[in-house]
Design an enzyme around this catalytic site. Structure first.
Site, PDB file in Angstrom:
ATOM      1  N   HIS A 206      61.728  58.075  41.733  1.00 48.28           N
ATOM      2  CA  HIS A 206      62.448  56.838  42.063  1.00 48.28           C
ATOM      3  C   HIS A 206      62.636  55.966  40.818  1.00 48.28           C
ATOM      4  CE1 HIS A 206      63.352  54.032  45.698  1.00 48.28           C
ATOM      5  NE2 HIS A 206      64.082  53.679  44.658  1.00 48.28           N
TER       6      HIS A 206
ATOM      7  N   ARG B 149      68.751  57.049  48.700  1.00 46.09           N
ATOM      8  CA  ARG B 149      67.575  56.878  49.538  1.00 46.09           C
ATOM      9  C   ARG B 149      67.108  58.203  50.106  1.00 46.09           C
ATOM     10  NH1 ARG B 149      66.348  53.227  47.457  1.00 46.09           N
ATOM     11  NH2 ARG B 149      65.772  51.156  48.125  1.00 46.09           N
TER      12      ARG B 149
ATOM     13  N   GLU C  94      57.421  58.150  50.029  1.00 47.56           N
ATOM     14  CA  GLU C  94      57.122  57.801  48.630  1.00 47.56           C
ATOM     15  C   GLU C  94      55.807  57.028  48.568  1.00 47.56           C
ATOM     16  OE1 GLU C  94      60.458  55.829  46.802  1.00 47.56           O
ATOM     17  OE2 GLU C  94      61.793  57.519  47.153  1.00 47.56           O
TER      18      GLU C  94
END
Ligand code: NAD
Ligand code: MLT
Length: 310
Positions: free
Chosen positions: A278, A230, A259
């Site tokens: 990601h 994360r 993000e």
């Protein structure tokens, strides 16, 4: 029942819901806040990945909502306290993308150790830069695992098989469990200091926010940092500085505090910080797994059956 899906999930999950006779509405990329509040009117189930912020404001006004299904592991984008207060179930899919995330972590480890993206970019530009890249072997090096949960354990197995020694820091697992995996369970500083490569596999919580910053990066001198867990667990400005100044040889980062990533993120300016958007869970198998299991949990909630978070 009406189900709103606001982040892309595999068709298998959508089909499971439709075949059970429910109405599925797709709103990929919807802005959070007011737009999401409006879209949730009369909706009984909401399915998200990491792209939708399910805030208290959203949950306060979603009167009919029974369940938020998270097609993946991390629930840091969902206000769990607010959901609990409103009696809304939050169900994630904790198993389906574990192997995908572990494989991506291993890929990122090698990509950083052998400068694969940097060499690829140079060669595509016509530059045969053979003498500019001298890599690091993982064999006989020490892997420091911060967070020895599902993904951390799968990464440990894979990189141990490739010749790495294992040390781990995780205040919530037993020494016996670490021993079964072949990892030496140590204190936080020792884990980083002993490691040549540190890989992060914790959730983002108030306790883990900026867990790895200037001091920890100094302890990893000459090593590599991998984060496929994360954004927010690693202090991005400190990491960019540590790699740019040569304290670290490199870093590989899949997840970011903001993000999609802001173009101003300092990590983007540092050659030896390699990045992916990601992608840890982005395999066909993982997406089918998490979409199906999330849909099954939504159906269980509608049918007043136990929601197993499986
Ligand atoms: P998990 O819950 O199985 O494991 C997390 C581990 O972190 C647990 O063992 C826990 O004890 C440990 N932990 C918690 N607080 C800690 C702390 N302060 N210090 C050290 N350890 C701590 O979760 P998981 O399935 O292994 O997932 C790990 C992370 O990877 C999550 O953040 C998840 O969201 C993320 N993830 C990312 C992707 C991706 O696409 N990049 C894919 C899957 C999972
Ligand atoms: C997760 O926590 O499962 C990951 O963030 C994967 C994702 O949904 O993209």
């Amino acid at each position: 029942m009406r189900i709103l899906v606001t982040d892309p999930i595999d068709d298998a999950g959508l089909e499971t819901l439709r075949e059970a006779g429910h109405e599925v509405e797709i709103a990929y990329g919807i802005d959070g806040g007011a737009d999401l509040v409006d879209a949730l009117e009369g909706v009984h189930g909401l399915i998200v990945r990491s792209g939708t912020e399910v805030t208290r404001q959203v949950l306060d006004s979603a009167d009919e909502l029974m369940i938020v299904g998270r097609a993946g592991i991390g629930v840091d984008n969902i206000d769990i306290d607010a959901a609990t207060e409103h009696g809304v179930i939050v169900a994630n899919a904790p198993q389906g993308n574990v192997r995908a995330a572990a494989e991506h972590t291993v890929a990122m480890t090698f990509a950083a150790a052998r400068s694969i993206p940097q060499a690829h970019t140079r060669l595509k530009a016509g530059d045969w830069a053979k003498s500019d890249f001298l890599g690091t072997e993982v064999n006989n090096k020490t892997l420091g695992i911060v967070g020895l949960g599902r993904v951390g354990q799968e990464v440990a197995k894979r990189l141990n098989n490739l010749g790495m020694e294992l040390v781990a820091y995780d205040p919530y697992i037993s020494e016996d469990r670490a021993e079964q995996i072949g990892a030496d369970l140590v204190e936080f500083e020792a884990c980083i200091e002993r490691a040549d490569f540190v890989t992060v596999h914790t959730p983002l919580t108030p306790e883990t926010e900026d867990l790895i910053s200037h001091e920890e990066l100094a302890l990893l001198e000459g090593g590599y940092l991998i984060n496929c867990a994360r954004g927010g667990v690693v202090d991005e400005a400190a990491l960019a500085e540590a790699v740019a100044e040569g304290t670290l040889k490199g870093a590989a980062i899949d997840v970011f505090a903001e993000e999609p990533i802001s173009p101003d993120n300092p990590l983007l300016d540092v050659e030896d910080v390699i990045v992916t958007p990601h992608l840890g869970a982005s395999t066909e198998a993982a997406q089918e797994n998490v979409a199906t299991s999330t849909a099954e949990q939504v159906l269980a909630a509608f049918n007043e059956e136990p929601v197993l978070n499986a």
